[in-house]
Motif scaffolding. Structure first.
Motif, PDB file in Angstrom:
ATOM      1  N   ALA A   1      31.089  13.377 -17.007  1.00  0.00           N
ATOM      2  CA  ALA A   1      31.645  14.239 -15.952  1.00  0.00           C
ATOM      3  C   ALA A   1      33.105  14.571 -16.264  1.00  0.00           C
ATOM      4  CB  ALA A   1      31.504  13.541 -14.616  1.00  0.00           C
TER       5      ALA A   1
ATOM      6  N   ARG B   1      26.942  16.453  -4.364  1.00  0.00           N
ATOM      7  CA  ARG B   1      25.747  15.625  -4.167  1.00  0.00           C
ATOM      8  C   ARG B   1      25.448  15.506  -2.683  1.00  0.00           C
ATOM      9  NH1 ARG B   1      26.352   9.811  -6.890  1.00  0.00           N
ATOM     10  NH2 ARG B   1      27.121  10.362  -8.962  1.00  0.00           N
TER      11      ARG B   1
ATOM     12  N   THR C   1      20.306  10.916 -18.536  1.00  0.00           N
ATOM     13  CA  THR C   1      21.203  10.986 -17.378  1.00  0.00           C
ATOM     14  C   THR C   1      22.319  12.004 -17.611  1.00  0.00           C
ATOM     15  OG1 THR C   1      20.765   8.675 -16.998  1.00  0.00           O
ATOM     16  CG2 THR C   1      22.712   9.580 -15.923  1.00  0.00           C
TER      17      THR C   1
ATOM     18  N   SER D   1      26.633   3.104 -19.371  1.00  0.00           N
ATOM     19  CA  SER D   1      27.090   4.170 -18.473  1.00  0.00           C
ATOM     20  C   SER D   1      27.956   5.162 -19.254  1.00  0.00           C
ATOM     21  CB  SER D   1      27.898   3.557 -17.328  1.00  0.00           C
ATOM     22  OG  SER D   1      28.746   4.541 -16.764  1.00  0.00           O
TER      23      SER D   1
HETATM   24  C1  LIG Z   1      22.831   5.908 -12.307  1.00  0.00           C
HETATM   25  C2  LIG Z   1      23.729   7.008 -11.899  1.00  0.00           C
HETATM   26  O1  LIG Z   1      23.773   7.370 -10.723  1.00  0.00           O
HETATM   27  N1  LIG Z   1      24.478   7.572 -12.865  1.00  0.00           N
HETATM   28  C3  LIG Z   1      25.425   8.651 -12.593  1.00  0.00           C
HETATM   29  C4  LIG Z   1      26.733   8.410 -13.317  1.00  0.00           C
HETATM   30  O2  LIG Z   1      26.484   8.388 -14.701  1.00  0.00           O
HETATM   31  P1  LIG Z   1      26.542   7.080 -15.620  1.00  0.00           P
HETATM   32  O3  LIG Z   1      26.442   7.631 -17.017  1.00  0.00           O
HETATM   33  O4  LIG Z   1      25.335   6.262 -15.207  1.00  0.00           O
HETATM   34  O5  LIG Z   1      27.795   6.362 -15.305  1.00  0.00           O
HETATM   35  O6  LIG Z   1      27.626   9.479 -13.034  1.00  0.00           O
HETATM   36  C5  LIG Z   1      27.172  10.756 -13.519  1.00  0.00           C
HETATM   37  C6  LIG Z   1      28.253  11.764 -13.236  1.00  0.00           C
HETATM   38  O7  LIG Z   1      28.518  11.891 -11.877  1.00  0.00           O
HETATM   39  C7  LIG Z   1      25.842  11.107 -12.862  1.00  0.00           C
HETATM   40  O8  LIG Z   1      25.374  12.299 -13.410  1.00  0.00           O
HETATM   41  C8  LIG Z   1      24.838   9.971 -13.078  1.00  0.00           C
HETATM   42  O9  LIG Z   1      23.651  10.215 -12.380  1.00  0.00           O
END
Ligand SMILES: CC(=O)N[C@H]1[C@@H](OP(=O)(O)O)O[C@H](CO)[C@@H](O)[C@@H]1O
Ligand SMILES: [Mg+2]
Length: 542
Positions: free
Chosen positions: A26, A281, A351, A499
């Protein structure tokens, strides 16, 4: 390029020694005080990108659902999409360059990306309500001015509003007018046209309580209220006048903790929803008469929208290809319902919104949602043209009316990115048209009990995944261990991935009961801790 101006201004936005940051899922996100040089340099990059693609580029200062002290910045590409992945690398290079190398790195990017510095450039800027955002957006402007480009500062806007503006601008107004008024008019008109055709919503059905996470959503919804017909009874909570942004409220809090936000008094069976801090969201929820909390997440939102669209598509008889795009975090029962009951093809991708958006573009009607409530619907150009043509020319009443509803859906949904305001209006319209209560919507299927955990490891890159992140390739032995643990439970599934926004490994598990989902998630988190270099004390049972 004016080398002297670059030197002078970059010295005003110095990079803290030793700090390196990555353009992640992001954009850049960290503590606000570490971001000044980053946003200045993203101002520079926005100009380069604008010159490279000969179009207006957006730049948004926000850290979404993260704490108020954090901030972040992300770039928006010409049609309102996320920045192209090939440029994420340039963003990271520019962000981490030492000051004396800045000019060299800019020249390298120009060369690699064939940027002609003599071309015109134009950038749209937006920001959220964080105390640090205004100053940071001033630094963006410094960056823009150093490389000589035009800009329009929209000031306080939701992230999806900025995406909308960029798309309007680059389609010469075809997508809409690039003003807030244009956005409000487009959405409210489509919404009113849609609900005109609903017969069955009594007054109690029209109330909706909205938790705005003490963020920008509250401001923009209040601005939009006069555009709604009087029958729309929305009540804004957590409007930012009393409490801190995202603190114990907002879509992320509600989804992660599976409980109601603070600051919103919820009576049994009242329909409520939460936005996140930058209003891209949304999740819904209600409390039943026994006081149990029911979360209606992105998966169930995607399901409701898919049911509605599928019925309309059947009526217009055009053989449009429709699909739903999810990530591995989608609840197993949502996938099952969509595939087996609704008979809609479902695709699973990595993701991150950019992956979902990209996949959804392959279909005439592509519905995508992350379980956490970020999502939208994309219509192919061909489908949109055909639908608008049916509205004008179709003689068969039923077919023409279905086409009209689809046309209004096209105008109501923000196709550039997930948009809490637009999604909320889509959902409210569908519930009204189908005469569904929040309980009936919730009852479409029962979520499998699930648990999301995180574990800290020395270096999360030791975990490499495949199959849309559902299987771990490394470290050795981890996937075998997960497979063995999953076998112990019924209806179970688990996966782990690093993540993209936090320095953690995320663990997801689901199973037939909450106890089993919790136990499985815990056992998998122990496996990660032991096999992937866990930091600190081992994870404790839930
Ligand atoms: C499990 C989860 O909710 N992961 C989120 C989170 O990403 P991660 O890569 O998991 O930190 O932040 C992203 C940006 O906002 C969103 O796209 C994603 O869905
Ligand atoms: Mg957000």
């Amino acid at each position: 390029m004016d080398a002297e101006a670059l030197r002078k201004y970059s010295a005003l936005h110095p990079k803290p020694a030793g700090l390196t940051l990555q353009y992640g899922t992001a954009g850049f996100r960290t503590k606000a005080e570490q971001l000044d040089h980053i946003v200045f340099r993203m101002g520079l990059l926005a100009i380069l990108r604008s010159k490279a693609v000969t179009a207006t580029i957006g730049i948004m200062v926000t850290a979404s659902h993260n704490p108020e002290e954090d901030n972040g910045v992300k770039l928006v590409d010409p049609l309102g999409e996320m920045l192209h992945p090939s440029w994420e690398e340039y963003a990271t290079q520019l962000a981490n360059a030492e000051e004396r190398e800045l000019q060299k790195v800019i020249m390298e990017i120009c060369q690699k990306a064939a940027v002609n510095l003599h071309k015109d450039a134009s950038v749209f800027i937006g920001r959220d309500t964080r105390p640090s955002s205004e100053k940071l957006s001033q630094s963006v402007i410094d960056g823009i001015q150093v490389l000589g480009g035009q800009y329009h500062d929209y000031g306080l806007v939701t992230t999806p509003q900025l995406h909308y503006m960029v798309c309007c601008q680059n389609t010469q107004g075809q997508y809409g007018k690039a003003t807030l008024e244009g956005y409000y008019e487009k959405l409210s008109k489509a919404f009113m046209e849609l609900i005109k055709q609903s017969h069955c919503s009594g007054e109690s059905q029209r109330h909706l309580k909205i938790d705005c996470a003490n963020g920008i959503g509250a401001l923009k919804l209040s601005e939009m209220k006069p555009y709604f017909p009087q029958e729309v009874l929305i009540h804004i909570y957590n409007d930012g006048t009393k409490e801190k942004l995202n603190h114990l409220c907002g879509a992320d809090f509600v989804k992660v903790h599976q409980k109601p936000p603070g600051g919103l008094d919820m009576k049994p069976n009242e329909r409520c929803c939460s936005f996140d801090g930058d209003a891209d969201r949304i999740v819904y929820y209600y409390k039943d008469t026994a006081g149990h909390f029911h979360l209606i997440d992105g998966d169930k939102i995607a399901t409701l929208i898919s049911i509605f669209l599928k019925e309309l598509l059947a009526k217009v008889k055009q053989n449009f290809k429709m699909a739903v795009v999810q990530t591995a975090y989608a609840n197993g029962n949502s996938t099952r319902y969509l595939q087996e009951t609704l008979k809609v093809p479902v695709h699973c991708v990595k993701t991150g919104v950019k992956h979902l958006h990209h996949k959804a573009q392959e279909f005439d009607v592509g519905v995508y949602f992350e379980a956490n409530g970020h999502g939208t619907v994309l219509f192919s150009k061909a489908a949109e043209t055909k639908i608008r043509q049916l509205v004008k020319e179709e003689k068969d009443d039923e077919k023409r009316e279905a086409a009209m509803m689809l046309e209004n859906m096209i105008d109501l949904i923000n196709q550039t990115v997930g948009d809490a305001v637009s999604d909320m209006l889509v959902i409210e319209a569908i519930l009204a048209l189908k005469g569904l209560t929040v309980q009936q919507w919730d009852a479409l299927y029962a979520d499998l009990p699930n648990r999301l955990l995180k574990v800290q490891v020395a270096d999360r890159r030791v975990i490499d995944t495949t199959d849309a992140e559902r299987r771990a390739l490394t470290p050795p032995g981890l996937q075998e261990k997960i497979d063995a643990l999953v076998k112990k439970y019924r209806l179970s599934r688990a996966f782990v991935r690093p993540s993209g926004t936090e320095d953690v490994v995320r663990i997801y598990a689901e199973a037939d009961t909450q106890e089993n989902a919790d136990a499985l998630a815990h056992e998998v988190s122990l496996a990660v801790f032991h096999l992937a270099g866990g930091k600190g004390a081992p994870p404790q049972p839930i």
